[in-house]
Enzyme design. Sequence first.
Site, PDB file in Angstrom:
ATOM      1  N   GLU A 119       0.960  -1.096  -0.100  1.00 19.84           N
ATOM      2  CA  GLU A 119      -0.024   0.048   0.242  1.00 19.84           C
ATOM      3  C   GLU A 119       0.618   1.313   0.165  1.00 19.84           C
ATOM      4  OE1 GLU A 119      -3.792   1.747   2.555  1.00 19.84           O
ATOM      5  OE2 GLU A 119      -2.500   0.591   3.556  1.00 19.84           O
ATOM      6  N   LYS A 196      -9.792   2.375  -2.282  1.00 15.39           N
ATOM      7  CA  LYS A 196      -9.818   1.541  -0.752  1.00 15.39           C
ATOM      8  C   LYS A 196     -11.119   1.864  -0.446  1.00 15.39           C
ATOM      9  CE  LYS A 196      -7.123   1.637   3.490  1.00 15.39           C
ATOM     10  NZ  LYS A 196      -5.907   2.006   4.050  1.00 15.39           N
ATOM     11  N   CYS A 233      -5.779  -2.880   2.272  1.00 13.62           N
ATOM     12  CA  CYS A 233      -5.449  -2.719   3.671  1.00 13.62           C
ATOM     13  C   CYS A 233      -6.541  -3.060   4.573  1.00 13.62           C
ATOM     14  CB  CYS A 233      -4.933  -1.211   4.022  1.00 13.62           C
ATOM     15  SG  CYS A 233      -3.919  -1.327   5.583  1.00 13.62           S
TER      16      CYS A 233
END
Length: 384
Positions: A119, A196, A233
Amino acid sequence: MSGGQFESLEKTLSTYIPEAELSEVCRVLYGKELVRVDLPRQALEAASARDFELQGYVFEAEPEQLRPARLVRVGLVQNKIVLPTDAPVLDQIKALHKRVGEMVEVAAMCGVNIICFQEAWTMPFAFCTREREPWTEFAESAEEGYTTRFCQELAKKYNMVVVSPILERDEIHGETLWNTAVVVSNSGKVLGKTRKNHIPRVGDFNESTYYMEGNTGHRVFQTQFGRIAVNICYGRHHPLNWFLYGLNGAEIIFNPSATVGALSEPMWSIEARNAAIANHCFTCAINRVGTEYFKNEFTSGDGKKAHHDFGHFYGSSYVAAPDGSRTPGLSRTRDGLLVSELDLNLNRQIADKWNFKMTGRYDMYAEELSKAVQHEFQPNIIRE
């Protein structure tokens, strides 16, 4: 021994567990024993010279009468930042391009078809600081930015799909920032991007200071080597996030991350593996390594003293399969490249065995969830 010095669970197990018991301990922890990839000597020597760990494993499927094996090699890259966090922005980006480029070259020697970086790989994970400058200067266009052009060159040179998670600046929509993964086809063209879905607000992870929840949904990318998705993540903590990538047909879900030991390490080895089992697919968990020092102190909002670092990013990247097996993790302290050969036929074979999707009762859950999100929702609790 501090958390940062503890190299890996696997190394500790092999050091202290009697050899006669070690294979059974590993079977319980990791599922069936995996065959190692026969890595080229040239690659092993290059990894040693460039000071990063190189490991390789094979996930096999049963031979079938009507389908040939569907073999794909994935590469997971974990690394420290190269320069201090107060070095000039462009110098930091160039140094990381050089470092990761060296690792991609070794991945190509190993026959990797799809490679994924960690990330926000082109920068320190500075979102703990809540400072705007200089960190927002690391943001780039997903379509035409310096890093995307770099990844396009890698993709064309090595005939490799490249998954590049960056801090994106969306110039069309008010120069808004997003936490984004760019997917570059092995042809060198940008196949697309995905953002994300879930943004943490826990401890030092003050990411909503910089960007909000993504708006691209659960995109799956059809590549020459299989259908892939990117669950960035914090999304790994949300089972429905994995589920919807699987529902959209993902055969491999990458989870590029940046997470520290004190916060999440006991959860790390469980979540991506659970997702692979539940969704009949392969999952690839990637985490950066090292401790990143910032010049200005910041607090965690918990009454404790201000500090200069997030804590130790513990690496430990791994690949998990739908049958519950997984590779050992890479080091907690060193840069590393994990190469895994996957037979994608295993996804359907395990689905036929366990039938999680057939028995999923999605209609029932959809009905109940549609009620649960309404303002007038009442929990279904039976009382005396």
